[in-house]
Design an enzyme around this catalytic site. Structure first.
Site, PDB file in Angstrom:
ATOM      1  CE  LYS A 246       0.586   4.130  -0.079  1.00 42.20           C
ATOM      2  NZ  LYS A 246       2.023   4.445  -0.046  1.00 42.20           N
TER       3      LYS A 246
ATOM      4  CG  ASP B 229       3.622   9.433  -2.910  1.00 42.52           C
ATOM      5  OD1 ASP B 229       2.567   9.447  -2.246  1.00 42.52           O
ATOM      6  OD2 ASP B 229       4.382   8.454  -2.982  1.00 42.52           O
TER       7      ASP B 229
ATOM      8  CD  GLN C  70       5.009   2.296   0.307  1.00 47.67           C
ATOM      9  OE1 GLN C  70       3.986   2.511  -0.326  1.00 47.67           O
ATOM     10  NE2 GLN C  70       5.242   2.871   1.480  1.00 47.67           N
TER      11      GLN C  70
END
Ligand code: NDP
Length: 281
Positions: A49, A116, A93
């Protein structure tokens, strides 16, 4: 002839477009990426990422916390990132260590910075067909299908796996695009009866060789979300690629299918967050 859904090359095209777009901005979008602990797979995902951010001109603020960090300290950190006007997106994460409630942490992120798309207000908006931030893997799958002009409307989509981050938002997203969606899970009896009905079969289970030839209708589009590392280190999906790819019309490889599309969607969402938060765009 079976066509490979090449997420790697489609994502590269998206990166190129985003890079040109970002180069014209007065300031740069900034993404905070928080990782807790030393989970090996998480480290790789975070590295990828951050690499994507660097490639297209998004500033990444990498925050690595010790596995022993308390839930309260993590919540406080999110609060300060929520209040920080230089941060446009916040990504945590997953998974988090077991002493931290993932639900609490996800809901602590301001919905406008929730790149997200996991916050309940973003999931809720998606469920009523007014999406704001769409979860990155479902959005990446939609973009990939659309890139290859695969019809979704009026098709029967069967999704195996009902997690809050993949299966459920994907079911809502494809319903919004006029698919008839069947969402299967571990308590679904006679799974094969459902999967063999699928025009588009999407597996998000996390078990190697889970989708075998007998579970797939001839000519189906097969999308493999699973990422599984075998004992010998090889990365594979959920689908028995060698056999199923002979029967499918389109199929995603692992690696190089849904994974890169997920990252491309994260970059798109981060730019979107920047635009929402930056006046006079
Ligand atoms: P979860 O473990 O949260 O969910 C797995 C789902 O699979 C559950 O809904 C579970 O059912 C279902 N399932 C498990 N066993 C069976 C079975 N025998 N029959 C039918 N359904 C079953 O996983 P995630 O959704 O987080 O991830 C799934 C996979 O996708 C993983 O391999 C993950 O690494 C990968 N992934 C890949 C991404 C990418 O970018 N390519 C992004 C995110 C995830 P139940 O709910 O009943 O337990």
């Amino acid at each position: 002839m079976t066509i490979k859904l090449d997420g790697k090359s489609v994502s590269e095209n998206i990166f190129t477009k985003l890079k040109s777009h970002i180069a014209l901005l007065a300031s740069k979008p900034t993404l905070a990426v928080i990782i807790v602990g030393t989970n090996a797979a998480s480290q790789v995902y975070v590295k990828n990422k951050i690499k994507a951010c660097e490639k297209i001109g998004i500033i990444s603020n990498h925050i690595h916390l010790d596995a022993s960090v308390s839930q309260n300290d993590l919540l406080q950190m999110i609060e300060s990132l929520n209040a920080d006007h230089t941060i446009n997106g916040i990504l945590i994460q997953l998974p988090l260590p077991s002493h931290i409630s993932e639900k609490k942490i996800i809901q602590a992120i301001h919905p406008k910075k929730d790149v997200d798309g996991f916050h309940y207000s973003n999931i809720g908006a998606l469920s009523i067909g007014l999406p704001k931030f769409i979860s990155c893997t479902p959005l990446g799958i939609l973009t990939l299908l659309q890139h290859y002009s695969i019809e979704i409307s009026q098709k029967h989509v069967v999704i195996v796996g009902r997690s809050n981050i993949v299966g459920k938002p994907l079911a809502m997203l494809l319903t919004n695009h006029d698919a008839t969606v069947t969402l299967c899970h571990s308590k679904t009896p006679s799974l094969e009866n459902f999967t063999t009905q699928a025009d588009i079969l999407i597996s998000c289970v996390g078990k190697p060789n889970f989708i075998t030839l007998s579970m797939v209708k001839e000519g189906a589009v097969v999308v493999d979300v699973g990422i599984n590392r075998l004992d010998n280190g090889t990365l594979v999906g959920d689908v028995s690629y060698e056999t199923v790819s002979k029967l499918a019309s389109f199929i995603t490889p692992v690696p190089g299918g849904v994974g890169p599309m997920t990252i491309a969607s994260l970059m798109e969402n981060t730019l979107k967050a920047y635009k929402i938060q930056t006046p006079c765009m």
